[in-house]
Write an enzyme that holds these catalytic residues in place. Structure first.
Site, PDB file in Angstrom:
ATOM      1  CG  LEU A  14      -0.716  -2.408   6.321  1.00  0.00           C
ATOM      2  CD1 LEU A  14       0.196  -3.443   5.679  1.00  0.00           C
ATOM      3  CD2 LEU A  14      -0.105  -1.934   7.619  1.00  0.00           C
ATOM      4  N   GLY A  15      -2.801   1.094   3.998  1.00  0.00           N
ATOM      5  CA  GLY A  15      -2.791   2.198   3.042  1.00  0.00           C
ATOM      6  C   GLY A  15      -3.660   1.863   1.851  1.00  0.00           C
ATOM      7  NE  ARG A  16      -9.472   3.787  -1.073  1.00  0.00           N
ATOM      8  CZ  ARG A  16     -10.489   4.606  -0.974  1.00  0.00           C
ATOM      9  NH1 ARG A  16     -10.708   5.241   0.147  1.00  0.00           N
ATOM     10  NH2 ARG A  16     -11.279   4.795  -1.981  1.00  0.00           N
ATOM     11  N   GLY A  17      -4.281   2.582  -2.374  1.00  0.00           N
ATOM     12  CA  GLY A  17      -3.793   3.103  -3.639  1.00  0.00           C
ATOM     13  C   GLY A  17      -4.936   3.151  -4.629  1.00  0.00           C
ATOM     14  CB  THR A  19      -5.191  -1.076  -8.019  1.00  0.00           C
ATOM     15  OG1 THR A  19      -4.016  -1.084  -7.202  1.00  0.00           O
ATOM     16  CG2 THR A  19      -4.863  -0.555  -9.396  1.00  0.00           C
ATOM     17  CB  THR A  21      -7.682  -0.915   0.833  1.00  0.00           C
ATOM     18  OG1 THR A  21      -8.519   0.088   0.265  1.00  0.00           O
ATOM     19  CG2 THR A  21      -7.235  -0.453   2.206  1.00  0.00           C
ATOM     20  CE  LYS A  45      -3.207  -2.903  -4.462  1.00  0.00           C
ATOM     21  NZ  LYS A  45      -2.093  -2.086  -4.861  1.00  0.00           N
ATOM     22  CG  ASP A 139       1.918   1.423 -11.498  1.00  0.00           C
ATOM     23  OD1 ASP A 139       2.407   2.505 -11.900  1.00  0.00           O
ATOM     24  OD2 ASP A 139       1.031   1.366 -10.636  1.00  0.00           O
TER      25      ASP A 139
HETATM   26  N1  LIG Z   1       3.373  -6.453   1.207  1.00  0.00           N
HETATM   27  C1  LIG Z   1       3.243  -5.337   1.903  1.00  0.00           C
HETATM   28  N2  LIG Z   1       3.683  -5.271   3.188  1.00  0.00           N
HETATM   29  C2  LIG Z   1       3.566  -4.134   3.898  1.00  0.00           C
HETATM   30  N3  LIG Z   1       3.028  -3.002   3.416  1.00  0.00           N
HETATM   31  C3  LIG Z   1       2.578  -2.999   2.151  1.00  0.00           C
HETATM   32  C4  LIG Z   1       2.658  -4.153   1.329  1.00  0.00           C
HETATM   33  N4  LIG Z   1       2.147  -3.853   0.110  1.00  0.00           N
HETATM   34  C5  LIG Z   1       1.759  -2.566   0.169  1.00  0.00           C
HETATM   35  N5  LIG Z   1       2.017  -2.053   1.382  1.00  0.00           N
HETATM   36  C6  LIG Z   1       1.740  -0.687   1.803  1.00  0.00           C
HETATM   37  O1  LIG Z   1       0.359  -0.426   1.629  1.00  0.00           O
HETATM   38  C7  LIG Z   1       0.169   0.895   1.179  1.00  0.00           C
HETATM   39  C8  LIG Z   1      -0.740   0.905  -0.039  1.00  0.00           C
HETATM   40  O2  LIG Z   1      -0.148   0.128  -1.059  1.00  0.00           O
HETATM   41  P1  LIG Z   1      -0.621   0.258  -2.559  1.00  0.00           P
HETATM   42  O3  LIG Z   1       0.212  -0.656  -3.363  1.00  0.00           O
HETATM   43  O4  LIG Z   1      -2.089   0.091  -2.619  1.00  0.00           O
HETATM   44  O5  LIG Z   1      -0.285   1.772  -2.779  1.00  0.00           O
HETATM   45  P2  LIG Z   1       0.374   2.529  -3.996  1.00  0.00           P
HETATM   46  O6  LIG Z   1       1.443   1.681  -4.610  1.00  0.00           O
HETATM   47  O7  LIG Z   1       0.773   3.900  -3.511  1.00  0.00           O
HETATM   48  O8  LIG Z   1      -0.873   2.675  -4.932  1.00  0.00           O
HETATM   49  P3  LIG Z   1      -1.054   2.438  -6.451  1.00  0.00           P
HETATM   50  O9  LIG Z   1       0.147   1.717  -6.993  1.00  0.00           O
HETATM   51  O10 LIG Z   1      -2.292   1.604  -6.533  1.00  0.00           O
HETATM   52  O11 LIG Z   1      -1.201   3.816  -6.979  1.00  0.00           O
HETATM   53  C9  LIG Z   1       1.530   1.491   0.900  1.00  0.00           C
HETATM   54  O12 LIG Z   1       1.858   2.355   1.976  1.00  0.00           O
HETATM   55  C10 LIG Z   1       2.460   0.319   0.903  1.00  0.00           C
HETATM   56  O13 LIG Z   1       3.703   0.684   1.445  1.00  0.00           O
END
Ligand SMILES: Nc1ncnc2c1ncn2[C@@H]1O[C@H](COP(=O)(O)OP(=O)(O)OP(=O)(O)O)[C@@H](O)[C@H]1O
Length: 603
Positions: A14-17, A19, A21, A45, A139
């Site tokens: 769904l995406g990668r941040g 910390t 994926t 995650k 955060d």
């Molecule tokens: N519980 C969830 N259900 C659906 N999508 C999710 C969920 N948690 C995260 N996502 C999606 O997954 C993607 C990556 O989430 P992540 O939290 O890793 O990214 P981020 O917050 O941008 O990164 P970071 O906080 O690590 O800098 C985002 O597009 C987020 O919307």
């Protein structure tokens, strides 16, 4: 499909941040997970390998397991399971079927003050519940707020849910960060995080203040050309009230953004105050509601534990779930440690070819606040400002580097607040009209096909300890609460906030009102791919054009034609030389000659 532990399979990223994926996954048919059905869709995650390989992170992961699992609130994405498998660490969460707030803002533009206040009130509810449970988010940012869709009276409404609880703290391991580093996102980082003081629940309230400002203006209050400049702005600049922000809302923002954590309100009082503001800033607000909103400062009660004399801070940290030893290890001021840049690449990898200047910007030192920011000779072009603001908004979590006593690199002055850069739809007074005085237009609700794993808030066992009195004002189009709530009672301090689902005092606001214009064309519904680090993008200079401004009409077209001709010529030559074409051509010529001879001999 990749298995995770014995109970889950991963289906799609769904995406990668910074910390880890996040994957869409599923509970295996033969697995029994409390609270989840076999086959149910979940979000998983998977933490980055560097984190999973750090024994300290694994230890915290296991130690905080029970805290994260019991963190339940209608506005918190529920963590269902924590998986440790070899070198893999994963959190299994409810799958939220909707965009994150960052994406929503980017697609739909800022919210009206009322909608922004109501949305932030729910985030503050979530913070209040987590702080009461000893967990600080650390955060807070729009990308960590997911917008679920709720059906209310036949309408689809968006429901904010805070995610990524505990992640920043997990990543803040001594094995990953050093004592002069911290985990956070520069635009939302509290001053005490930036300069290495202990982080308490007040850092979340600061983050909420930044988000609130951004929700209603479209940009964060402190900006800079690099992370260091942003951190310096948090430390040294005073936020300025945007012309169009209603006074009561500004009172709330300003209190949240106090540099001294002890002067910031608690999350509980913030939630209550925001609802009072939302009720009192509409054009149809009753005089009593208007008066209550104007006196909102009285409701913003600071945390007495934070105002306690020195020495009480350890207790405070413990009270919010911080291991004092760990906090000291991570946040203590220390001289620069050689090789830090390499270590921090674990979290924010830089390309090997990146110039050193870029690396130091990723890990900036925070020198003492500048006396006076030198004026910039020339401001950036408006599109650069907008682009930068958009990037800053979605800045990924990063490990910042503070080195208060170290030599700072030459600084770029933080851009001063410019009232003229206000979002155009922020009209004077409130509720705000859209561009050109038009009333706000309700955004198209985010729609996505319903899925079996969709968030079902009623499943959450959250039980508020004390429902709030007075309630959450309904917000109609144009941002008017039809019923003004009774004044918020300050005695509700330190009590669980009102929840949702039959509890008095909570109603989801319709659509979070009304972004007044589309900031940019709608993005595709696909989940965004991971973005490269911002610093690299910033480095890209705008294309330089020749100083010779002479224009020759049709020159571009001529060049294109010539190029096509050259390509065709080369292609023909290659065809002629490297294929049996000449042989066929000779045959064709031979047939033509014999045919002609035959015709001439018979005529
Ligand atoms: N519980 C969830 N259900 C659906 N999508 C999710 C969920 N948690 C995260 N996502 C999606 O997954 C993607 C990556 O989430 P992540 O939290 O890793 O990214 P981020 O917050 O941008 O990164 P970071 O906080 O690590 O800098 C985002 O597009 C987020 O919307």
């Amino acid at each position: 499909m990749r298995p995770v532990g014995s109970k889950y399979v991963l289906e799609e990223s769904l995406g990668r941040g910074a910390t880890g994926t996040v994957w869409r996954g599923r509970v295996r048919e033969d697995a029994a997970v409390p609270g989840l059905l076999p086959g149910q869709a979940v979000a998983v995650k998977v933490l980055r390998e560097e984190l999973a390989a750090d024994p300290d992170v694994v230890m915290r992961f296991l130690r905080e397991r029970s805290v994260l699992l019991r963190l339940t609130h209608p506005n918190i994405v529920r963590t269902r399971d924590l998986v440790v498998e070899g070198e893999l660490l994963a959190l299994v969460m409810d799958l939220v079927d909707g965009p994150d707030l960052y994406r929503y803002l980017r697609e739909s533009g800022p919210l009206s003050p009322i909608a922004g206040a109501l949305l932030m009130a729910q985030i503050a509810d979530a913070l209040a519940a987590s702080h009461a449970d000893g967990v600080v988010h650390r955060d807070l940012k729009p990308a960590n707020v997911l917008l679920a869709t709720l059906a209310v009276d036949g309408d689809e409404r968006m429901h904010p849910m805070l995610t990524d609880f505990g992640i920043a703290r997990l990543a803040d391991s001594p094995g990953i960060t050093r004592t002069h580093e911290f985990v956070g996102t520069p635009v939302y980082v509290a001053p005490e995080s930036a300069d290495g003081r202990p982080q308490t629940a007040a850092v979340d309230v600061y983050g909420a203040g930044i988000m609130l400002y951004e929700l209603v203006t479209g940009r964060p209050p402190f900006q800079g050309d690099n992370p260091l400049a942003v951190l310096q702005a948090h430390l040294a600049q005073e936020p300025q009230r945007p012309r169009t922000m209603p006074e009561p809302l500004w009172t709330v923002v300003e209190r949240c953004l106090r540099k001294d954590p002890a002067q910031r309100p608690t999350a509980v009082s913030l939630a209550g105050a925001l609802r009072v503001v939302a009720a009192g800033v509409g054009v149809h607000s009753s005089p009593a509601a208007v008066d209550a909103a104007l006196a909102v400062g009285d409701l913003l009660v600071p945390d007495p534990a934070l105002a306690a004399p020195a020495g009480a801070h350890d207790a405070t940290l413990a009270g919010v779930g911080y291991d004092p030893a760990a906090a000291t290890q991570v946040m203590a001021h220390q001289p620069p440690v050689p090789g830090t840049e390499d270590r921090t690449q674990l979290i924010a990898p830089q390309p090997p070819a990146a110039p050193p200047a870029e690396r130091t910007r990723v890990m900036p030192a925070v020198p003492p606040a500048p006396e006076q920011a030198p004026a910039q000779p020339e401001g950036p072009h408006p599109w650069q400002t907008q682009l930068r603001a958009a990037r800053d908004r979605n800045a990924q979590t990063r490990i910042g580097y503070f080195e208060p006593d170290g030599p700072g690199e030459p600084q770029v002055a933080p851009r001063p607040y410019q009232a003229g850069q206000q979002h155009p739809q922020q009209g004077g007074g409130y509720p705000q009209p859209g561009p050109g005085g038009r009333p706000p237009v309700a955004p198209p609700p985010y729609q996505r096909p319903a899925q079996d794993g969709r968030y079902a808030p009623q499943q959450g066992p959250y039980q508020p300890q004390q429902p709030q009195q007075g309630g959450h004002p309904q917000q109609g189009r144009g941002g008017r609460p039809p019923v003004a709530p009774p004044p918020y009672q300050a005695q509700q301090q330190h009590q669980q906030p009102a929840g949702y689902g039959g509890q008095p005092g909570y109603e989801a606001p319709p659509n979070y009102g009304a972004p007044q214009r589309r900031a940019e064309p709608p993005a595709p519904q696909r989940r965004p791919e991971p973005e490269p680090p911002r610093e690299r993008e910033r480095e890209r200079e705008p294309r330089r054009r020749s100083p010779n401004r002479m224009r020759i009409p049709g020159l571009g077209c001529l060049k294109g034609c010539l190029l096509v001709l050259v390509v065709l010529a080369v292609g023909c030559l290659a065809l002629w030389n490297f294929t049996p074409l000449p042989h066929y051509w000779d045959n064709v010529v031979g047939w033509y000659d014999s045919a002609r001879n035959w015709v001439t001999s018979h005529t």
